[in-house]
Design an enzyme around this catalytic site. Structure first.
Site, mmCIF file in Angstrom:
data_model
loop_
_atom_site.group_PDB
_atom_site.id
_atom_site.type_symbol
_atom_site.label_atom_id
_atom_site.label_comp_id
_atom_site.label_asym_id
_atom_site.label_seq_id
_atom_site.Cartn_x
_atom_site.Cartn_y
_atom_site.Cartn_z
ATOM 1 N N GLU A 95 36.409 38.468 72.918
ATOM 2 C CA GLU A 95 35.236 37.800 73.484
ATOM 3 C C GLU A 95 33.964 38.623 73.305
ATOM 4 O OE1 GLU A 95 33.842 35.936 77.795
ATOM 5 O OE2 GLU A 95 35.823 36.815 77.553
ATOM 6 N N ASP A 96 34.080 39.953 73.423
ATOM 7 C CA ASP A 96 32.881 40.796 73.508
ATOM 8 C C ASP A 96 32.681 41.750 72.336
ATOM 9 O OD1 ASP A 96 32.324 39.635 75.951
ATOM 10 O OD2 ASP A 96 33.397 41.163 77.094
#
Length: 724
Positions: A95-96
């Site tokens: 996600e990051d």
């Protein structure tokens, strides 16, 4: 390494004895139950995760990697397997960071990649707002849970560490995250039997939402009177002495209530702090099930049990697999003593739930909790397939996360658990969706009861069904389980679609008859071409759109008949012969509605007005609003009443009565004697001597309402009656 692969994807592995940060050492200590080769895999995961998150910090200013390592440490305390711990360390990378799923799969295996992907949120840019994004991410997580329950373990540990470090967020964010925790994640932890995590999530959520209340309760708990502490010790000594004399091996633990549990009980039961705290709690853990019942007999001999307060969750486990004996004793100081009795294995499952599967190596503890969790998730997945939106699905899940259950028996003796306040109809849908869809009544302990009847633990329930029965919109008013609510809505939509197709067919056929043709006489190629041109997958979709007022039947008919002249407006219903009208029963779901301005009933002379999105709205021909519709004659629909009509229809009476006490009751009694139900009563005008009251009632037809009016007019207190 390929030219395009990022440098952090394959960092040099760190040796087990290398200098590592303190937060990694804490994880190593918590995961000391793993063999050495798996310990090395954990360090490798830290290396990859730290490289991926390099340069990223948390709101507190700490390196971001400290968060996933802390999440893994929470799970290591539950003694989960190494794949879960690795996935926890990498759970935010997809996600990051630019770290690819393929890299994770190649480095740590496909299972770890699946787990990381299951926890990863969806891209918020796809959605209109935060709420919809959160709901859809939750749905995605649930689908991943169905494949591997370890996804929810990681998600709960992630939420727990976020709650522990919530102070770095803004006040608005703290409130939103805390509410979500109390509404969704703590109940999920309870539903999965993970009591330790559930309790901490609840307490942290309470502290964030109501810091002052939490602080006050925490202080009161800490500063309990010396007298209470002495009383607790004496009771514990008496029970321990008797258990030892009987030769039992046991662990006796005094239970301390948390601020959240005290606060919840004070609010739910309207009790003061002193009343809630005036209860002593103990847990007795023994080696086997027979010893549980033996210990129960012992504690009942030490202190007398309170009547009706014994619960056997060993014979009938809770929905999350929890097993224990619960009893309440009358204490020596006048205070109740709550006692739980269970085996070591039951205690492990009660504290860790589905996580106990990995922690317990003797006899496969957790299998019960895991199988029940799988059943619950399977039911939710069945529900979500029929749910229109992610937000609706999330609301249904919230409804299903009730902390209290009732335990019911099928005619064959099987046990079903349902939320508290569940009805016979909820039970029917819990048995099977088809049973619920065709249910008409129930037998509870051999007594015939309506479907809306609430059920209590221990009852035997049998559902009576018929093939001709179908869900009614009113059912949504009293079912409480998400499965029942979703199934009813889905079935109602299907029935509405069927009714729409039938009505649309009649409307289009009538419009085609004006052009001297019909659907049956249209060349198939012409019909197929029209459907393809207007992007209708099949004829039924077009017919439903016509019935709902989104397509005008005359315009569709002209296109299908390939007429070049202007569309002829449909003639008014009263100018048509009865056989030329569309006949309705009044129960066409979703496509025929009755105007509130005139409330037509069977027997009235009626007309229909084709309204976009609502279908045909029925008015009485003498309705004042009909004159306004003459400007749009193409939307008039010639309709009449079918011969086969049953059921009740809404109507209203405006009644002038003497303005004195007791009059309302006399009028209501007269309406009831005419076998009409009263839906509502409203004072329209109230003078010193005469009052005008509007009664909303249900009648079968014009003959029935005439009977109601006659009975009301006979009353001496009535000055006039008319339909409203």
């Amino acid at each position: 390494m390929s030219a395009g692969e990022p440098a952090y994807a394959t960092p040099a592995p760190a040796p087990v004895d290398a200098a590592v940060p303190d937060y990694v050492r804490e994880l190593q200590q918590a995961a000391d139950y793993l063999p050495e080769d798996q310990q090395r895999q954990l360090l490798r995961a830290w290396s990859v995760g730290a490289a991926a998150h390099a340069g990223q910090t948390r709101r507190s200013g700490e390196p971001y990697i400290t968060h996933p390592i802390a999440v893994a440490a929470v799970l290591a305390e539950q003694r989960v397997d190494v794949e879960t711990l690795i996935a926890a360390i990498l759970h935010d990378t997809l996600e990051d960071t630019p770290l690819a799923r393929e890299t994770i799969a190649g480095e740590f295996g496909e299972t770890v990649a699946e787990l990381v992907d299951g926890v990863t949120k969806l891209d918020k840019l796809q959605f209109q707002d935060r709420q919809e994004a959160a709901a859809e991410s939750f749905r995605k997580m649930l689908l991943a849970m169905a494949r591997d329950l370890r996804v929810i373990l990681i998600k709960l540990a992630d939420r727990l560490h976020n709650m522990r470090t919530l102070a770095a967020h803004t006040a608005e964010a703290r409130g939103r995250i805390a509410r979500e925790t109390l509404e969704i994640y703590a109940p999920i932890a309870q539903r999965l039997g993970m009591n330790l995590i559930k309790s901490e999530l609840q307490d942290l959520g309470f502290r964030s939402l109501h810091p002052w209340r939490h602080a006050v309760l925490e202080k009161r708990i800490r500063t309990q009177p010396l007298l209470r502490r002495e009383a607790l010790a004496r009771i514990e000594a008496q029970v321990a002495q008797r258990l030892t004399k009987e030769g039992l091996q046991y662990r006796l633990i005094s239970r301390v209530k948390s601020p959240w549990s005290i606060y919840s009980k004070m609010r739910a039961e309207g009790k003061s702090f002193d009343q809630v705290m005036d209860v002593f709690g103990f847990r007795i853990v023994v080696r086997s099930v027979p010893e549980c019942y033996h210990a129960l007999g012992i504690v009942h001999s030490v202190f007398k049990p309170l009547d009706g307060r014994f619960r056997d969750f060993i014979a009938i486990p809770k929905a999350n697999g929890y097993q224990s004996l619960h009893t309440v004793l009358f204490g020596p100081y006048g205070s109740p003593i709550e006692v739980q009795l269970r085996t070591e294995e039951m205690d492990l499952i009660a504290e860790r739930g589905i996580a106990a599967h990995w922690a317990y190596k003797h006899g496969g503890a957790g299998n019960s909790a895991q199988s029940r969790a799988h059943t619950w998730i399977a039911d939710l997945l069945e529900s979500q397939r029929a749910t229109g939106s992610s937000l609706e699905f999330l609301e249904n899940v919230k409804v299903d996360l009730f902390p209290d259950e009732v335990y019911l028996f099928t005619p064959k003796g099987d046990i079903l658990s349902l939320p508290r306040n569940a009805t016979a109809l909820d039970f029917a849908y819990a048995v099977h969706t088809d049973v619920g869809n065709h249910a008409v009544a129930a037998r509870v302990d051999k007594k015939l009861v309506p479907l809306r009847s609430k059920l209590a633990s221990g009852q035997k329930v049998e559902i009576i069904s018929t093939k001709s029965a179908a869900p009614k919109p009113q059912w949504l008013e009293f079912v409480i389980t998400g499965k029942a609510r979703t199934a009813i809505r889905h079935q109602l939509k299907s029935l509405e679609h069927e009714d729409a197709v039938q009505l649309g067919h009649r409307m289009l056929d009538r419009a085609l008859e004006q052009l001297e043709t019909s659907l049956d006489r249209l060349p198939p190629k012409r019909l197929d071409a029209y459907l393809a041109e207007n992007r209708f997958p099949r004829l039924e979709a077009l017919l439903a759109e016509i019935a709902l007022g989104n397509r005008m039947p005359a315009q569709v008919a002209q296109s299908l008949a390939r007429e070049k002249n202007a569309v002829q407006p449909l003639r008014v219903a009263k100018d048509r012969v009865p056989g030329d009208r569309i006949l309705i029963t009044g129960h066409e779901r979703g496509v025929v509605t009755f105007a509130n301005c005139c409330l037509p009933i069977p027997g009235d002379d009626i007309m229909g007005y084709h309204t976009a999105g609502r279908g045909v709205v029925v008015h009485r021909m003498d309705c004042p609003n009909v004159a306004d519709y003459r400007k749009s004659l193409e939307r008039w629909v010639a309709i009449g009443w079918d011969r086969d009509i049953s059921g009740d229809f809404h109507s209203a009476l405006l009644i002038q009565v003497d303005n004195r006490p007791g009059v309302l009751a006399q009028v209501a009694a007269a309406i009831a004697q005419a076998e009409s139900n009263i839906d509502g009563v409203e004072y329209v005008e109230r003078g010193s001597n005469v009052a005008s009251i509007r009664f909303a009632i249900e009648v079968r037809d014009r003959k029935h309402i005439a009977d109601v009016i006659r009975r009301v007019r006979r009353l001496n207190v009535v000055h006039g009656v008319q339909r409203s």
